[in-house]
Design a protein around this motif. Structure first.
Motif, PDB file in Angstrom:
ATOM      1  N   ASN A 317      10.997   5.462  -8.639  1.00 11.72           N
ATOM      2  CA  ASN A 317      12.305   4.859  -8.844  1.00 11.72           C
ATOM      3  C   ASN A 317      12.368   3.536  -8.100  1.00 11.72           C
ATOM      4  OD1 ASN A 317      15.250   4.612  -7.419  1.00 11.72           O
ATOM      5  ND2 ASN A 317      15.420   5.262  -9.552  1.00 11.72           N
ATOM      6  N   CYS A 318      12.935   2.537  -8.755  1.00 14.87           N
ATOM      7  CA  CYS A 318      12.975   1.195  -8.179  1.00 14.87           C
ATOM      8  C   CYS A 318      13.718   1.175  -6.841  1.00 14.87           C
ATOM      9  CB  CYS A 318      13.644   0.241  -9.168  1.00 14.87           C
ATOM     10  SG  CYS A 318      13.576  -1.491  -8.685  1.00 14.87           S
ATOM     11  N   CYS A 319      14.856   1.855  -6.769  1.00 18.46           N
ATOM     12  CA  CYS A 319      15.637   1.862  -5.524  1.00 18.46           C
ATOM     13  C   CYS A 319      14.845   2.462  -4.372  1.00 18.46           C
ATOM     14  CB  CYS A 319      16.922   2.659  -5.723  1.00 18.46           C
ATOM     15  SG  CYS A 319      18.157   1.818  -6.732  1.00 18.46           S
ATOM     16  N   GLU A 320      14.128   3.534  -4.641  1.00 19.50           N
ATOM     17  CA  GLU A 320      13.354   4.186  -3.581  1.00 19.50           C
ATOM     18  C   GLU A 320      12.242   3.269  -3.078  1.00 19.50           C
ATOM     19  OE1 GLU A 320      11.975   7.916  -5.010  1.00 19.50           O
ATOM     20  OE2 GLU A 320      13.989   8.783  -5.165  1.00 19.50           O
ATOM     21  N   LEU A 321      11.586   2.566  -3.982  1.00 21.45           N
ATOM     22  CA  LEU A 321      10.540   1.634  -3.559  1.00 21.45           C
ATOM     23  C   LEU A 321      11.125   0.506  -2.718  1.00 21.45           C
ATOM     24  CD1 LEU A 321       8.301   1.333  -6.761  1.00 21.45           C
ATOM     25  CD2 LEU A 321       7.774   2.532  -4.639  1.00 21.45           C
ATOM     26  N   ILE A 322      12.270  -0.005  -3.148  1.00 24.08           N
ATOM     27  CA  ILE A 322      12.908  -1.083  -2.396  1.00 24.08           C
ATOM     28  C   ILE A 322      13.309  -0.612  -1.002  1.00 24.08           C
ATOM     29  CG2 ILE A 322      15.011  -2.495  -2.291  1.00 24.08           C
ATOM     30  CD1 ILE A 322      14.765  -2.791  -5.358  1.00 24.08           C
ATOM     31  N   GLN A 323      13.776   0.628  -0.905  1.00 22.89           N
ATOM     32  CA  GLN A 323      14.186   1.175   0.386  1.00 22.89           C
ATOM     33  C   GLN A 323      13.005   1.414   1.320  1.00 22.89           C
ATOM     34  OE1 GLN A 323      17.429   0.515   1.042  1.00 22.89           O
ATOM     35  NE2 GLN A 323      17.611   2.545   1.932  1.00 22.89           N
ATOM     36  N   ASN A 324      11.865   1.775   0.766  1.00 20.26           N
ATOM     37  CA  ASN A 324      10.732   2.210   1.589  1.00 20.26           C
ATOM     38  C   ASN A 324       9.677   1.140   1.826  1.00 20.26           C
ATOM     39  OD1 ASN A 324      11.385   5.034   2.142  1.00 20.26           O
ATOM     40  ND2 ASN A 324      11.266   5.264  -0.079  1.00 20.26           N
ATOM     41  N   VAL A 325       9.776   0.030   1.114  1.00 22.09           N
ATOM     42  CA  VAL A 325       8.780  -1.035   1.272  1.00 22.09           C
ATOM     43  C   VAL A 325       9.513  -2.351   1.527  1.00 22.09           C
ATOM     44  CG1 VAL A 325       6.879  -2.292   0.200  1.00 22.09           C
ATOM     45  CG2 VAL A 325       7.175   0.147  -0.276  1.00 22.09           C
ATOM     46  N   ASN A 326       9.055  -3.085   2.508  1.00 25.54           N
ATOM     47  CA  ASN A 326       9.648  -4.397   2.781  1.00 25.54           C
ATOM     48  C   ASN A 326       9.095  -5.403   1.771  1.00 25.54           C
ATOM     49  OD1 ASN A 326      10.631  -6.775   3.725  1.00 25.54           O
ATOM     50  ND2 ASN A 326       9.789  -6.595   5.782  1.00 25.54           N
ATOM     51  N   LEU A 327       9.855  -5.668   0.738  1.00 22.51           N
ATOM     52  CA  LEU A 327       9.370  -6.524  -0.347  1.00 22.51           C
ATOM     53  C   LEU A 327       9.421  -8.006  -0.002  1.00 22.51           C
ATOM     54  CD1 LEU A 327      10.708  -4.660  -3.500  1.00 22.51           C
ATOM     55  CD2 LEU A 327       8.438  -4.592  -2.487  1.00 22.51           C
ATOM     56  N   ASP A 328       9.955  -8.338   1.170  1.00 23.96           N
ATOM     57  CA  ASP A 328       9.789  -9.707   1.653  1.00 23.96           C
ATOM     58  C   ASP A 328       8.357  -9.935   2.096  1.00 23.96           C
ATOM     59  OD1 ASP A 328      12.447 -10.310   1.244  1.00 23.96           O
ATOM     60  OD2 ASP A 328      13.049  -9.680   3.256  1.00 23.96           O
ATOM     61  N   ASP A 329       7.674  -8.818   2.372  1.00 22.42           N
ATOM     62  CA  ASP A 329       6.342  -8.889   2.968  1.00 22.42           C
ATOM     63  C   ASP A 329       5.219  -8.614   1.969  1.00 22.42           C
ATOM     64  OD1 ASP A 329       4.637  -9.159   5.249  1.00 22.42           O
ATOM     65  OD2 ASP A 329       4.389  -6.990   5.288  1.00 22.42           O
ATOM     66  N   VAL A 330       5.506  -7.826   0.928  1.00 20.73           N
ATOM     67  CA  VAL A 330       4.432  -7.427   0.015  1.00 20.73           C
ATOM     68  C   VAL A 330       4.895  -7.488  -1.438  1.00 20.73           C
ATOM     69  CG1 VAL A 330       3.362  -5.869   1.686  1.00 20.73           C
ATOM     70  CG2 VAL A 330       4.999  -4.955   0.048  1.00 20.73           C
ATOM     71  N   VAL A 331       3.912  -7.505  -2.335  1.00 13.83           N
ATOM     72  CA  VAL A 331       4.130  -7.350  -3.774  1.00 13.83           C
ATOM     73  C   VAL A 331       3.585  -5.987  -4.169  1.00 13.83           C
ATOM     74  CG1 VAL A 331       3.652  -8.265  -6.075  1.00 13.83           C
ATOM     75  CG2 VAL A 331       3.851  -9.830  -4.131  1.00 13.83           C
ATOM     76  N   ILE A 332       4.424  -5.155  -4.787  1.00 19.67           N
ATOM     77  CA  ILE A 332       3.961  -3.865  -5.290  1.00 19.67           C
ATOM     78  C   ILE A 332       3.358  -4.081  -6.674  1.00 19.67           C
ATOM     79  CG2 ILE A 332       4.667  -1.582  -6.103  1.00 19.67           C
ATOM     80  CD1 ILE A 332       6.820  -1.579  -3.981  1.00 19.67           C
ATOM     81  N   THR A 333       2.152  -3.571  -6.883  1.00 17.95           N
ATOM     82  CA  THR A 333       1.517  -3.650  -8.199  1.00 17.95           C
ATOM     83  C   THR A 333       0.997  -2.272  -8.589  1.00 17.95           C
ATOM     84  OG1 THR A 333      -0.762  -4.068  -7.476  1.00 17.95           O
ATOM     85  CG2 THR A 333       0.703  -5.982  -7.647  1.00 17.95           C
ATOM     86  N   ASP A 334       0.685  -2.150  -9.856  1.00 17.43           N
ATOM     87  CA  ASP A 334      -0.058  -0.990 -10.322  1.00 17.43           C
ATOM     88  C   ASP A 334      -1.522  -1.173  -9.923  1.00 17.43           C
ATOM     89  OD1 ASP A 334      -0.710   1.342 -11.854  1.00 17.43           O
ATOM     90  OD2 ASP A 334      -1.426   0.020 -13.438  1.00 17.43           O
ATOM     91  N   GLU A 335      -2.239  -0.068  -9.749  1.00 16.56           N
ATOM     92  CA  GLU A 335      -3.674  -0.148  -9.453  1.00 16.56           C
ATOM     93  C   GLU A 335      -4.458   0.298 -10.674  1.00 16.56           C
ATOM     94  OE1 GLU A 335      -6.378   2.568  -6.789  1.00 16.56           O
ATOM     95  OE2 GLU A 335      -5.415   1.085  -5.500  1.00 16.56           O
ATOM     96  N   TRP A 336      -5.497  -0.440 -10.992  1.00 12.29           N
ATOM     97  CA  TRP A 336      -6.319  -0.149 -12.172  1.00 12.29           C
ATOM     98  C   TRP A 336      -7.782  -0.117 -11.744  1.00 12.29           C
ATOM     99  CZ3 TRP A 336      -5.548   1.714 -16.831  1.00 12.29           C
ATOM    100  CH2 TRP A 336      -6.511   1.539 -17.840  1.00 12.29           C
ATOM    101  N   HIS A 337      -8.347   1.089 -11.646  1.00  9.70           N
ATOM    102  CA  HIS A 337      -9.743   1.260 -11.234  1.00  9.70           C
ATOM    103  C   HIS A 337     -10.042   0.536  -9.924  1.00  9.70           C
ATOM    104  CE1 HIS A 337     -10.508   3.295 -14.966  1.00  9.70           C
ATOM    105  NE2 HIS A 337     -10.219   2.226 -15.682  1.00  9.70           N
ATOM    106  N   GLY A 338      -9.151   0.684  -8.963  1.00 14.23           N
ATOM    107  CA  GLY A 338      -9.387   0.101  -7.652  1.00 14.23           C
ATOM    108  C   GLY A 338      -9.055  -1.369  -7.547  1.00 14.23           C
ATOM    109  N   GLU A 339      -8.533  -1.963  -8.612  1.00 11.54           N
ATOM    110  CA  GLU A 339      -8.195  -3.381  -8.602  1.00 11.54           C
ATOM    111  C   GLU A 339      -6.692  -3.566  -8.801  1.00 11.54           C
ATOM    112  OE1 GLU A 339     -10.479  -5.433 -11.548  1.00 11.54           O
ATOM    113  OE2 GLU A 339     -12.244  -4.211 -11.197  1.00 11.54           O
ATOM    114  N   ILE A 340      -6.216  -4.761  -8.500  1.00 11.84           N
ATOM    115  CA  ILE A 340      -4.823  -5.090  -8.788  1.00 11.84           C
ATOM    116  C   ILE A 340      -4.650  -5.181 -10.304  1.00 11.84           C
ATOM    117  CG2 ILE A 340      -3.091  -6.920  -8.654  1.00 11.84           C
ATOM    118  CD1 ILE A 340      -4.178  -7.605  -5.905  1.00 11.84           C
TER     119      ILE A 340
END
Length: 443
Positions: A317-340
């Motif tokens: 859920n988008c809200c949960e990710l925003i609450q648990n990750v400091n998005l000023d500091d990182v970009v959340i991406t999907d992982e594909w075979h160990g790569e971004i």
């Protein structure tokens, strides 16, 4: 290994010797590299520069890669390079050039996989937002790329955004993505991507040849003629602000011929989806989205970019990710075979504006920035761009539930295509499929 040999390495006079010494074991090489990088991280670019002139082949080339791989991983795990991402990027740029020159990649897929994987940041702690007072986040949702049948993907995006204030911005190509059936080699699973299960089940039951059926009623011609419609896309997000821009795909390669030629000089056309033109189309759509939201971007806290065929796992859920990750500091991406992955990205608007500017970056960049690496498919250039801009990345390996692989014909639309055909109106359908047709139309 003698101390005098190690001392010579530390002095920098023969720091390449470990790679050409057949008597040194892997463990001895590992020890020497460990001492080297801990004493002076800046020695790595020099080390790569020296060994790149040795034209090492075979086992020595593998050992060289393995030792340097170990050195960079050691630096990263000790957080030595996290404050200097451009040095990290430079090291990998040099290493990529060396691997390409020595042909190591073609013989050892693990080299490519390890290289790509190590370029990601491993984030054990991202600085949670959980201590902040909760406010309903405002999210600009950018959906860009080629529609492939959005029946499952767009509802998953809608569910993922529950609890946020969001607006949707579509930038899609006019033509739908369609995976055409292969002559004489059509699997039932492929047919189920294009048609409903009841149709495929009846094909089996009545033993109707699909190619003959398709030649009679032209159902794949109908699929291939499907165009992106604004009303269709807006229907998935009732009650929300939705803007839709449909871009003509025809003429794109001609329009950006000069840039494609520059990219192609660094990236061989591997065919299929690994073409520089496909990569550039994706980035161009991101660029158009940035232009689309410029006037309203300040009203949003975060930006989500997702490909229109990407099905988000329902337990995220988008809200949960925003609450648990400091998005000023990182970009959340999907992982594909160990790569971004290039299919999903969520972060602060500042980080995402940088993300969306990659097309503009490529238009202006000159070598060596343009040629960061060609060890992976063109879409993976995003990884190097993140590192160059010192953007930290948090890949999540189960964000993706799957993909909408192709436009799918509903029962109702399929029945309509049959009834409107001249063959049906004039009763010219082959005798072998008349019962099949009547049964399908009765569903």
């Amino acid at each position: 290994m003698s101390l005098s040999f190690q001392d010579k390495l530390l002095s920098g006079t023969e720091h390449y010797a470990i790679f050409v010494d057949d008597n040194a074991t892997d463990e001895e090489a590992k020890k020497v590299i460990s001492v080297l990088v801990e004493s002076s991280p800046c020695i790595i670019p020099q080390l790569i520069e020296v060994i790149s002139k040795l034209s090492l082949k075979g086992n020595r080339a593998i050992r060289c890669f393995w030792c340097l791989d170990y050195a960079l991983n050691n630096l990263k795990s000790n957080n030595i390079l996290l404050g200097n991402s451009k040095l990290y990027s430079l090291c990998y740029y040099q290493l990529c050039c060396w691997v390409k020159k020595n042909g190591t990649l073609n013989k050892n897929n693990w080299v490519k996989n390890r290289l790509n994987r190590l370029r990601l940041y491993d984030l054990e702690s991202t600085g949670s937002n959980s201590g902040k007072a909760y406010q309903k986040p405002k999210v600009a949702v950018i959906v860009t790329g080629q529609l492939r049948g959005e029946g499952d993907s767009l509802p998953s995006v809608r569910d993922f955004l529950e609890g946020t204030n969001y607006s949707i911005f579509f930038n899609v190509w006019d033509k739908y993505g369609f995976r055409a059936p292969a002559a004489n080699a059509l699997s039932l699973n492929h047919l189920r991507r294009l048609f409903d299960d009841s149709f495929v089940d009846l094909l089996q039951e009545y033993q109707v040849d699909f190619e003959t059926y398709n030649g009679t009623f032209g159902v794949t011609d109908f699929l291939q003629s499907k165009k992106a419609e604004s009303a269709d896309l807006k229907s998935y997000f009732s009650g929300q602000e939705v803007q839709v821009h449909v871009e003509p795909e025809e003429g794109f390669e001609k329009r950006f011929d000069a840039l494609l030629n520059r990219l192609s000089s660094f990236h061989a056309d591997e065919g299929g989806f690994a073409k520089p033109s496909n990569m550039l189309k994706m980035l161009y759509m991101n660029y158009l989205s940035l232009e689309q939201i410029k006037k309203s971007v300040e009203s949003f806290d975060y930006i989500l970019r997702v490909r229109p065929d990407f099905i988000i796992n329902p337990h995220h859920n988008c809200c949960e990710l925003i609450q648990n990750v400091n998005l000023d500091d990182v970009v959340i991406t999907d992982e594909w075979h160990g790569e971004i992955s290039d299919q999903f990205a969520l972060s602060s608007k500042k980080n995402m504006i940088t993300y969306l500017e990659l097309f503009s970056f490529l238009e202006k960049a000159e070598a060596p920035l343009l040629d960061i690496t060609n060890l992976s498919k063109p879409h993976k250039r995003l990884t190097d761009y993140f590192i160059f801009n010192e953007l930290r990345v948090l890949p999540i390996d189960d964000l993706r539930k799957g993909f909408d692989l192709s436009l799918k014909l509903s029962i109702e639309k399929h029945q309509e295509v049959i009834r409107k055909s001249e063959q049906y109106k004039q009763h010219k359908a082959p005798e072998s499929m008349k019962q099949f047709i009547e049964r399908y139309l009765s569903l």
